[in-house]
Write an enzyme that holds these catalytic residues in place. Structure first.
Site, PDB file in Angstrom:
ATOM      1  N   HIS A 106      51.438 -98.663 -15.801  1.00 19.75           N
ATOM      2  CA  HIS A 106      50.579 -97.714 -16.558  1.00 19.75           C
ATOM      3  C   HIS A 106      49.433 -97.111 -15.328  1.00 19.75           C
ATOM      4  O   HIS A 106      49.313 -95.994 -15.526  1.00 19.75           O
ATOM      5  CB  HIS A 106      49.676 -98.111 -17.727  1.00 19.75           C
ATOM      6  CG  HIS A 106      48.525 -97.525 -18.297  1.00 19.75           C
ATOM      7  ND1 HIS A 106      49.094 -96.831 -19.506  1.00 19.75           N
ATOM      8  CD2 HIS A 106      47.621 -97.219 -18.072  1.00 19.75           C
ATOM      9  CE1 HIS A 106      48.040 -96.066 -19.905  1.00 19.75           C
ATOM     10  NE2 HIS A 106      47.002 -96.183 -19.044  1.00 19.75           N
ATOM     11  N   GLU A 107      48.915 -98.083 -14.556  1.00 23.41           N
ATOM     12  CA  GLU A 107      48.158 -97.421 -13.340  1.00 23.41           C
ATOM     13  C   GLU A 107      48.746 -96.709 -12.482  1.00 23.41           C
ATOM     14  O   GLU A 107      48.222 -95.524 -12.279  1.00 23.41           O
ATOM     15  CB  GLU A 107      47.279 -98.680 -12.802  1.00 23.41           C
ATOM     16  CG  GLU A 107      46.524 -99.494 -13.707  1.00 23.41           C
ATOM     17  CD  GLU A 107      45.160 -98.641 -14.272  1.00 23.41           C
ATOM     18  OE1 GLU A 107      44.687 -97.652 -13.708  1.00 23.41           O
ATOM     19  OE2 GLU A 107      45.083 -98.702 -15.596  1.00 23.41           O
ATOM     20  N   HIS A 110      49.081 -93.343 -14.025  1.00 22.35           N
ATOM     21  CA  HIS A 110      47.881 -92.337 -13.707  1.00 22.35           C
ATOM     22  C   HIS A 110      47.778 -91.971 -12.299  1.00 22.35           C
ATOM     23  O   HIS A 110      47.528 -90.428 -12.178  1.00 22.35           O
ATOM     24  CB  HIS A 110      46.530 -93.098 -13.779  1.00 22.35           C
ATOM     25  CG  HIS A 110      46.128 -93.350 -15.584  1.00 22.35           C
ATOM     26  ND1 HIS A 110      45.838 -92.574 -16.342  1.00 22.35           N
ATOM     27  CD2 HIS A 110      45.767 -94.545 -15.928  1.00 22.35           C
ATOM     28  CE1 HIS A 110      45.869 -92.675 -17.385  1.00 22.35           C
ATOM     29  NE2 HIS A 110      45.587 -94.204 -17.228  1.00 22.35           N
ATOM     30  N   GLU A 164      46.394 -90.796 -21.109  1.00 18.45           N
ATOM     31  CA  GLU A 164      46.616 -92.082 -21.599  1.00 18.45           C
ATOM     32  C   GLU A 164      48.245 -92.204 -22.097  1.00 18.45           C
ATOM     33  O   GLU A 164      48.963 -93.014 -21.736  1.00 18.45           O
ATOM     34  CB  GLU A 164      45.540 -92.607 -22.890  1.00 18.45           C
ATOM     35  CG  GLU A 164      44.531 -93.304 -22.269  1.00 18.45           C
ATOM     36  CD  GLU A 164      44.772 -94.205 -21.015  1.00 18.45           C
ATOM     37  OE1 GLU A 164      45.402 -95.163 -21.315  1.00 18.45           O
ATOM     38  OE2 GLU A 164      44.399 -93.848 -19.839  1.00 18.45           O
TER      39      GLU A 164
HETATM   40 ZN   LIG Z   1      45.299 -95.413 -18.882  1.00 22.75          ZN
END
Ligand SMILES: [Zn+2]
Length: 240
Positions: A106-107, A110, A164
Site C-alpha cells: 500500500h505504501e 502511494h 487511499e
Molecule cells: Zn494510504
C-alpha cells in the site's frame, strides 16, 4: 503550486535523512536483525514488482528502514521509494507476512501513484507556514526548510480517500504478484481497526478508509488470486 515528481524525489531524499536522524542518533534504526531480514525480503519482492509496473523506478534509490518505536503504529513512503516501518505496527497489529506485504505494498502504491508529490503540493500551497511553526516548536530535530519540509509534512497528512483507494488497489496487486495472499488485505485492515490503546494508530489517521475499503479489497481478490498462485521464485530487489 504543483510539485513535480522529480522535485518531490529530491526533497524527500533530504527529508528522509532528517526524519531518521533522531532515531539513528539513539540507535533506534534496524535494531532487530530477524525483523530486518523479514521486512527486507517482503519489501524486496514488492519493489521488484513495482519496477515492472513503472520501469523507470528502477533508478530510484529504494530504501526501507525499521524505526524502533513500539508505541507508534505506522508506516510511510516518501517520493522516490524512501520508506519506514515502525516496530509498533509489528508488535501491536502482529501481521503475518501476507498482511505485512499489504501494508508495505500500500505504501509503495502511494509512491508509485505520485501521491507524495500531490501531498507536498497541498502542504506548500496551503498551510506550510503554519505547520512549519508547529513542527519546529514540537521537534527540535527537524532542520528542514522549503520543499524538504513539505516532504516531511506530506507523510504526516491524511491522504485523500481517492488516493487511499488507488494505493489499496496497487498494493494488493503488488503483493499478489510478489507471492503474498490477497485475502490478507482484508484481514490486515480488520486487525488494524482493532488496535486500541491511548490513541488510534497513526496509520489509520494518515490512511483514512475510503467508503467500503474492506468490501472493495474483497472484490479484488478473485482477479488477484491467479498472480498469487503463479508458480516459481519471485524476483527480489536488492537494497543498497
Ligand atoms: Zn494510504
Amino acid at each position: 503550486m504543483i510539485v513535480s515528481e522529480d522535485s518531490a524525489i529530491a526533497a524527500s531524499k533530504e527529508a528522509y535523512v532528517e526524519m531518521l536522524r533522531p532515531y539513528a542518533e539513539k540507535g533506534e534504526i534496524d535494531n532487530d536483525p530477524v525483523l530486518k531480514d523479514r521486512v527486507n525480503k517482503i519489501t524486496g519482492r514488492l519493489v521488484a514488482q513495482a519496477i515492472k509496473i513503472r520501469p523507470e523506478t528502477k533508478n530510484w534509490d529504494w530504501s526501507i528502514k525499521i524505526i524502533d518505536d513500539p508505541d507508534t503504529v505506522n508506516a510511510w513512503a516518501m517520493a522516490g521509494g524512501k520508506m519506514a516501518l515502525y516496530t509498533g505496527l509489528v508488535e501491536k497489529v502482529k501481521p503475518s507476512d501476507d498482511e505485512l506485504a499489504q501494508v508495505l505494498g500500500h505504501e509503495i502504491g502511494h509512491a508509485l501513484a505520485k501521491h507524495s508529490a500531490e501531498q507536498m503540493s497541498v502542504a506548500m500551497a496551503s498551510q506550510v507556514g503554519v505547520m512549519a511553526v508547529g513542527v519546529a516548536a514540537k521537534s527540535d530535530q527537524l532542520a528542514l526548510t522549503g520543499a524538504s519540509l513539505a516532504a516531511a509534512l506530506a507523510i504526516q497528512m491524511p491522504n485523500s480517500r481517492a488516493a487511499e483507494s488507488e494505493a489499496d488497489r496497487i498494493g494488493i496487486e503488488l503483493a499478489a504478484k510478489a507471492g503474498y495472499d490477497p485475502r490478507a488485505a482484508v484481514t490486515l485492515w480488520q486487525k488494524m481497526g482493532k488496535v486500541g490503546g491511548k490513541r488510534p494508530p497513526e496509520f489509520l489517521s494518515t490512511h483514512p478508509a475510503p467508503g467500503n475499503r474492506e468490501k472493495n479489497l474483497a472484490s479484488l481478490i478473485p482477479q488477484m488470486m491467479p498472480y498469487y498462485e503463479q508458480k516459481g521464485e519471485r524476483p527480489v530487489y536488492q537494497f543498497n
